[in-house]
Design an enzyme around this catalytic site. Structure first.
Site, short mmCIF file in Angstrom:
data_model
loop_
_atom_site.label_atom_id
_atom_site.label_comp_id
_atom_site.label_asym_id
_atom_site.label_seq_id
_atom_site.Cartn_x
_atom_site.Cartn_y
_atom_site.Cartn_z
CB ALA A 104 -21.86 43.45 -21.83
N GLY A 154 -14.70 40.17 -23.44
CA GLY A 154 -13.69 40.79 -22.58
C GLY A 154 -14.16 41.09 -21.16
N GLY A 186 -16.13 43.41 -20.10
CA GLY A 186 -17.56 43.65 -20.02
C GLY A 186 -18.35 42.38 -19.86
CB SER A 222 -6.54 52.96 -19.25
OG SER A 222 -5.25 52.56 -19.61
CE1 TYR A 237 -7.90 53.22 -24.89
CE2 TYR A 237 -5.75 53.25 -23.82
CZ TYR A 237 -7.03 52.73 -23.93
OH TYR A 237 -7.44 51.73 -23.08
#
Length: 351
Positions: free
Chosen positions: A76, A79, A81, A204, A230
């Protein structure tokens, strides 16, 4: 918006026929990514992310959604977060910034307090690439707090060169997914007794890009590919949310996964996209946080569980996420990895 519903579905149905079609999978991935990016650009132009955020805040404050509640947001300090934590604090959640880099975390804590005028933010140390750090975080959290109403599994790494976690797991799978698996399981007892409560996993579009969970990407260094690793981790997060939704049915805990879209953040540092290029091409982090916030704060999704969200709407998840067999295989594989690389008994109940 019906147009968003259409394009969210279109991207999936372009990927779907090619997901398990060997070399043709790349064609499906590229075509779907191109269409998704084009619509994401259009969506960015027609959506006032600040206004939409303010609507969610106003509604949540009116309904008392966050009053007296506690939230954890991993990663957090910057970005998506950061902006997620900011709004959660504004609507009343006591919001814990779970950060690896405490120096950046302190800066974020100060900035959030100044920007919101609120004191309901707390910084705690958490390195998702270390079981020891996760265990320590959980112990400290339970000493400080007796309840937990929201866990946002946001932190992660993207397409980095081959590396490993503290325990020797491939870094992307180990951080993005296994770290959150261990953290979530270790907090389930608190989430249960605090219900209704929510778990949100940030995935994503990459979750569409592999045929399924590829164990060799995790266990065989010679097979490592930074992009596919990823994709592997982001697909695992979708399956994890779907599995939790099934296993936790009737407990008052909902679990969903979301795709925040193309967002300008520092997660792309390993693939050479400069901040200037990102800012030109991608959405800002306020827009990037919208889907998470919709799942958490929008009353129409108060009881929604086991779904995959894109652009603030539920849509089709990878077919593996709908397969109980594949869900259970991933869960078993994850437990095996944890048992192999640690004293499993120290890191949660694992349902």
């Amino acid at each position: 918006m019906l147009l968003t519903t259409f394009f969210n579905a279109l991207v999936y149905w372009i990927c779907r026929p090619f997901m398990r079609a060997g070399p043709f999978q790349v064609f499906g991935n590229l075509t779907a990514s191109y269409i998704d990016f084009c619509y994401a650009t259009f969506y960015k132009l027609i959506t006032n992310s600040q206004k939409e955020t303010e609507k969610l805040i106003a509604s949540a404050v009116k309904n008392g959604t966050g009053k007296g509640k506690i939230a954890i947001v991993t990663g957090a300090n910057s970005g998506i977060g950061y902006d997620t934590a900011k709004v959660l604090g504004q609507v009343g959640y006591h919001t814990i910034l779970a950060c690896r880099n405490l120096e950046l975390g302190e800066q974020a804590l100060t900035q959030l307090t100044e920007e919101t005028g609120r004191e309901n933010f707390e910084l705690m140390s958490l390195n998702l690439a270390s079981f020891e750090s996760i265990n320590k975080f959980v112990e400290e959290f339970k000493e400080r707090h007796g309840s937990l109403h929201l866990l946002v599994n946001n932190g992660g790494v993207c397409m980095c060169p081959y590396s490993t976690t503290a325990e020797g797991l491939e870094l992307q799978f180990g951080t993005n997914y296994v770290g959150h698996f261990v953290l979530t399981n270790a907090l389930l007892d608190v989430l249960r007794r605090s219900g209704p409560s929510k778990i949100v996993n940030l995935s994503s579009l990459a979750s569409y890009m592999n045929a399924g969970i590829d164990r060799e990407l995790v266990t065989d260094k010679s097979k490592y590919n930074q992009s596919r690793a990823y994709y592997n981790s982001k697909l695992a997060l979708v399956l994890f949310a779907a599995t939790l939704a099934r296993k936790l049915e009737g407990t008052g805990i909902t679990a969903n996964s979301i795709n925040p879209g193309y967002v300008a953040t520092n997660i792309f540092q390993h693939i050479g996209l400069s901040a200037k290029i990102q800012n030109m091409l991608f959405a800002n982090t306020v827009m990037g946080s919208l889907t998470t916030l919709a799942v958490v704060l929008d009353q129409q999704y108060a009881n929604t569980t086991g779904q995959y969200f894109v652009r603030c709407q539920p849509t089709y998840a990878h077919p593996s996420a709908n397969s109980i067999k594949e869900q259970d295989e991933l869960w078993g594989f994850t437990e095996e990895l944890i048992a192999k690389h640690s004293d499993r008994r120290s890191y949660g109940t694992f349902l």
